[in-house]
Design a protein around this motif. Structure first.
Motif: not given
Length: 199
Positions: A128-133
């Protein structure tokens, strides 16, 4: 004889557990694989569950608590291809962890089940965090967790195929990464926030 280090124990134990299965592996066998006696092993860890927990915790901090493993590409397909390639072309430690949990997946050891579920949850949080990054247009989307879970399912399924496949795994991982990126890119683009510029 050189002292047995904590890292040596973790590396040796994981390799043995992946080969024999967690349930079938005894502390005596783990000590032998580490080149020490059982008393020394117990000085470091109270149980084989504690060893597996330490392996998972270290992996989580080293991989999932870090930024995305790739940079933003020229477009969605390129970025996703790089991400999928990084997630599929894993090191041997990841394969061993995968084999341990796959082998124990149907077993009822509560400690192993809890660790597996914790790792599954941590994977989703990291994705989830990587997709947002990597995709600024997803930052304000509430359903990015669903996309991350889908990504996790795709990666785990494809990784399972690669573990069982014969032949050159890195080449197969790259081909599978490109294919999955082409399928998922339109979904991400459709979820794009129109107020955020796409690359």
């Amino acid at each position: 004889m050189a002292p047995v280090t904590r890292q040596h124990i973790l590396d040796s134990a994981l390799a043995l557990m992946a080969r024999r299965g967690f349930s079938a592996t005894t502390m005596r066998e783990l000590a032998a694989a580490c080149g020490c006696n059982v008393a020394i092993l117990y000085r470091h860890f109270a149980s084989k569950e504690a060893i597996l927990e330490a392996i998972v915790t270290e992996r989580r901090h080293r991989v999932f608590d870090r930024p995305a493993p790739v940079a933003v590409g020229a477009n969605t397909v390129e970025t996703l291809t790089a991400l999928f390639t990084a997630l599929l072309d894993r090191d041997i430690e990841y394969e061993y962890i995968y084999r341990v949990f796959l082998g124990e997946g149907m077993r009822s050891n509560p400690a192993v089940v809890a660790l597996r579920d914790e790792l599954w949850h941590d994977t989703e949080r990291a994705y989830t965090r990587w997709l947002r990054e990597l995709f600024p247009s997803l930052r304000r989307r509430r359903d990015v967790g669903a996309i991350a879970r889908t990504l996790r399912t795709l990666v785990q399924g494809a990784y399972g195929e690669l573990v069982m496949a014969q032949g050159e795994r890195p080449k197969a991982a790259r081909a599978r990464a490109r294919e999955m990126a082409r399928v998922l890119a339109p979904v991400l683009d459709a979820h794009a926030d129109p107020g955020v510029a796409q690359r």
